[in-house]
Design a protein around this motif. Structure first.
Motif, PDB file in Angstrom:
ATOM      1  N   ASN A  36       0.867  -1.173   0.000  1.00 46.87           N
ATOM      2  CA  ASN A  36       0.000   0.000   0.000  1.00 46.87           C
ATOM      3  C   ASN A  36       0.902   1.221   0.000  1.00 46.87           C
ATOM      4  O   ASN A  36       1.700   1.402   0.915  1.00 46.87           O
ATOM      5  CB  ASN A  36      -0.927   0.003   1.211  1.00 46.87           C
ATOM      6  CG  ASN A  36      -2.031  -1.014   1.058  1.00 46.87           C
ATOM      7  OD1 ASN A  36      -2.673  -1.087   0.011  1.00 46.87           O
ATOM      8  ND2 ASN A  36      -2.253  -1.816   2.074  1.00 46.87           N
ATOM      9  N   GLY A  86      -1.807   7.496  -4.119  1.00 47.30           N
ATOM     10  CA  GLY A  86      -1.296   6.249  -3.564  1.00 47.30           C
ATOM     11  C   GLY A  86      -2.237   5.120  -3.929  1.00 47.30           C
ATOM     12  O   GLY A  86      -3.036   5.234  -4.852  1.00 47.30           O
ATOM     13  N   GLY A  87      -2.142   4.033  -3.179  1.00 41.02           N
ATOM     14  CA  GLY A  87      -3.039   2.907  -3.390  1.00 41.02           C
ATOM     15  C   GLY A  87      -2.304   1.582  -3.356  1.00 41.02           C
ATOM     16  O   GLY A  87      -1.118   1.508  -3.049  1.00 41.02           O
ATOM     17  N   ARG A  88      -3.019   0.534  -3.694  1.00 37.48           N
ATOM     18  CA  ARG A  88      -2.478  -0.830  -3.712  1.00 37.48           C
ATOM     19  C   ARG A  88      -1.653  -1.015  -4.990  1.00 37.48           C
ATOM     20  O   ARG A  88      -2.153  -0.764  -6.095  1.00 37.48           O
ATOM     21  CB  ARG A  88      -3.632  -1.815  -3.675  1.00 37.48           C
ATOM     22  CG  ARG A  88      -3.215  -3.254  -3.619  1.00 37.48           C
ATOM     23  CD  ARG A  88      -4.464  -4.113  -3.485  1.00 37.48           C
ATOM     24  NE  ARG A  88      -4.114  -5.504  -3.415  1.00 37.48           N
ATOM     25  CZ  ARG A  88      -4.771  -6.464  -4.038  1.00 37.48           C
ATOM     26  NH1 ARG A  88      -5.826  -6.178  -4.772  1.00 37.48           N
ATOM     27  NH2 ARG A  88      -4.388  -7.709  -3.925  1.00 37.48           N
ATOM     28  N   MET A  89      -0.402  -1.442  -4.813  1.00 35.15           N
ATOM     29  CA  MET A  89       0.486  -1.577  -5.960  1.00 35.15           C
ATOM     30  C   MET A  89       1.363  -2.821  -5.843  1.00 35.15           C
ATOM     31  O   MET A  89       1.736  -3.223  -4.741  1.00 35.15           O
ATOM     32  CB  MET A  89       1.388  -0.348  -6.085  1.00 35.15           C
ATOM     33  CG  MET A  89       0.623   0.939  -6.288  1.00 35.15           C
ATOM     34  SD  MET A  89       1.690   2.297  -6.726  1.00 35.15           S
ATOM     35  CE  MET A  89       0.558   3.674  -6.536  1.00 35.15           C
ATOM     36  N   ARG A 109       5.014  -4.285  -6.435  1.00 36.36           N
ATOM     37  CA  ARG A 109       6.320  -3.637  -6.336  1.00 36.36           C
ATOM     38  C   ARG A 109       7.434  -4.647  -6.588  1.00 36.36           C
ATOM     39  O   ARG A 109       7.387  -5.771  -6.097  1.00 36.36           O
ATOM     40  CB  ARG A 109       6.496  -3.065  -4.941  1.00 36.36           C
ATOM     41  CG  ARG A 109       7.848  -2.468  -4.688  1.00 36.36           C
ATOM     42  CD  ARG A 109       8.125  -2.382  -3.169  1.00 36.36           C
ATOM     43  NE  ARG A 109       9.485  -2.007  -2.923  1.00 36.36           N
ATOM     44  CZ  ARG A 109      10.509  -2.853  -2.817  1.00 36.36           C
ATOM     45  NH1 ARG A 109      10.316  -4.143  -2.933  1.00 36.36           N
ATOM     46  NH2 ARG A 109      11.724  -2.426  -2.592  1.00 36.36           N
ATOM     47  N   ILE A 163      -3.961  -3.872 -14.044  1.00 34.97           N
ATOM     48  CA  ILE A 163      -3.309  -2.573 -13.888  1.00 34.97           C
ATOM     49  C   ILE A 163      -4.381  -1.497 -13.917  1.00 34.97           C
ATOM     50  O   ILE A 163      -5.222  -1.468 -14.809  1.00 34.97           O
ATOM     51  CB  ILE A 163      -2.273  -2.344 -15.008  1.00 34.97           C
ATOM     52  CG1 ILE A 163      -1.198  -3.431 -14.935  1.00 34.97           C
ATOM     53  CG2 ILE A 163      -1.665  -0.951 -14.900  1.00 34.97           C
ATOM     54  CD1 ILE A 163      -0.220  -3.416 -16.100  1.00 34.97           C
ATOM     55  N   THR A 164      -4.357  -0.592 -12.920  1.00 37.38           N
ATOM     56  CA  THR A 164      -5.411   0.416 -12.795  1.00 37.38           C
ATOM     57  C   THR A 164      -4.933   1.845 -12.999  1.00 37.38           C
ATOM     58  O   THR A 164      -5.715   2.775 -12.828  1.00 37.38           O
ATOM     59  CB  THR A 164      -6.081   0.311 -11.411  1.00 37.38           C
ATOM     60  OG1 THR A 164      -5.081   0.532 -10.407  1.00 37.38           O
ATOM     61  CG2 THR A 164      -6.742  -1.041 -11.213  1.00 37.38           C
ATOM     62  N   GLY A 165      -3.672   2.021 -13.322  1.00 38.15           N
ATOM     63  CA  GLY A 165      -3.173   3.383 -13.506  1.00 38.15           C
ATOM     64  C   GLY A 165      -1.755   3.371 -14.022  1.00 38.15           C
ATOM     65  O   GLY A 165      -1.191   2.302 -14.313  1.00 38.15           O
ATOM     66  N   ARG A 209       4.985   3.424 -12.222  1.00 37.71           N
ATOM     67  CA  ARG A 209       5.991   4.352 -11.704  1.00 37.71           C
ATOM     68  C   ARG A 209       7.337   3.662 -11.602  1.00 37.71           C
ATOM     69  O   ARG A 209       7.421   2.513 -11.183  1.00 37.71           O
ATOM     70  CB  ARG A 209       5.623   4.828 -10.300  1.00 37.71           C
ATOM     71  CG  ARG A 209       4.316   5.519 -10.231  1.00 37.71           C
ATOM     72  CD  ARG A 209       3.990   5.887  -8.802  1.00 37.71           C
ATOM     73  NE  ARG A 209       2.607   6.332  -8.746  1.00 37.71           N
ATOM     74  CZ  ARG A 209       1.993   6.683  -7.640  1.00 37.71           C
ATOM     75  NH1 ARG A 209       2.645   6.652  -6.492  1.00 37.71           N
ATOM     76  NH2 ARG A 209       0.742   7.071  -7.678  1.00 37.71           N
ATOM     77  N   PHE A 227       6.607   0.329  -9.486  1.00 40.37           N
ATOM     78  CA  PHE A 227       5.303   0.200  -8.846  1.00 40.37           C
ATOM     79  C   PHE A 227       4.220   0.172  -9.913  1.00 40.37           C
ATOM     80  O   PHE A 227       4.209   1.017 -10.809  1.00 40.37           O
ATOM     81  CB  PHE A 227       5.022   1.391  -7.919  1.00 40.37           C
ATOM     82  CG  PHE A 227       5.869   1.420  -6.688  1.00 40.37           C
ATOM     83  CD1 PHE A 227       5.473   0.737  -5.552  1.00 40.37           C
ATOM     84  CD2 PHE A 227       7.043   2.152  -6.658  1.00 40.37           C
ATOM     85  CE1 PHE A 227       6.249   0.785  -4.401  1.00 40.37           C
ATOM     86  CE2 PHE A 227       7.819   2.204  -5.532  1.00 40.37           C
ATOM     87  CZ  PHE A 227       7.438   1.511  -4.390  1.00 40.37           C
ATOM     88  N   PRO A 238       0.031   0.155 -10.078  1.00 42.26           N
ATOM     89  CA  PRO A 238      -1.254   0.167  -9.372  1.00 42.26           C
ATOM     90  C   PRO A 238      -2.133  -0.986  -9.859  1.00 42.26           C
ATOM     91  O   PRO A 238      -2.217  -1.224 -11.058  1.00 42.26           O
ATOM     92  CB  PRO A 238      -1.866   1.511  -9.734  1.00 42.26           C
ATOM     93  CG  PRO A 238      -0.892   2.226 -10.581  1.00 42.26           C
ATOM     94  CD  PRO A 238       0.226   1.309 -10.908  1.00 42.26           C
TER      95      PRO A 238
END
Length: 156
Positions: free
Chosen positions: A8, A94-97, A99, A127-129, A132, A152, A154
């Motif tokens: 998170n 932010g959010g659940r990612m 890594r 994948i939602t975004g 990074r 990262f 999302p």
């Protein structure tokens, strides 16, 4: 290779610049953002972050070749700074990612991404975004084999 984990990520207060161009412009964009931060007497508690808006390897390669890649570079800051010269101050969500850390030259991240995308598929995650890349060390200060890139993605 490092293990892929779900984390998170907290939202980050950043300054950033976004433009269309070639990925080879990333180092100059990082310098521009840091010069802006330093010129304002502000502090940056974190590493530079590249936010990739292309959604696939094919799209990224094509956009880069055409000089039309959507490049966003951000740097965390401790205070709100006024926008100037194409640089804005905002919150990076932010959010659940998922890594993972890639060790080695930036141009050799392909296998790490392939492993990451396979892991996402195996675990039923979408994948939602934007992806990074956090540049954990400076390639001018470490051997190429020791460059660390934290990736990262999302997910939902």
């Amino acid at each position: 290779m490092e293990e892929i984990t779900l984390v998170n990520v907290e939202p980050l207060h950043v300054v950033g610049i976004r433009k269309r161009g070639k990925y080879e412009e990333i180092p100059d964009m990082i310098r521009t953002v840091y010069e802006y931060v330093l010129s304002r007497g502000a502090a940056s508690p974190g590493c530079p972050i590249f936010v990739m808006h292309e959604t696939s390897e094919e799209e990224a390669v094509k956009a880069d070749l055409e000089g039309a890649a959507d490049i966003e570079i951000t740097v965390p800051v401790t205070e709100r700074l006024a926008p100037a010269g194409g640089i804005a101050c905002y919150e990076l969500p932010g959010g659940r990612m998922a890594r993972v850390v890639h060790r080695g030259p930036y141009q050799e991240c392909g296998p790490t991404y392939e492993r990451l995308f396979a892991w996402l598929a195996e675990n039923g995650l979408e994948i939602t975004g934007p992806i990074r890349e956090v540049y954990l060390n400076d390639p001018r200060e470490v051997p190429e084999a020791e460059i660390l890139t934290e990736i990262f993605v999302p997910v939902a």
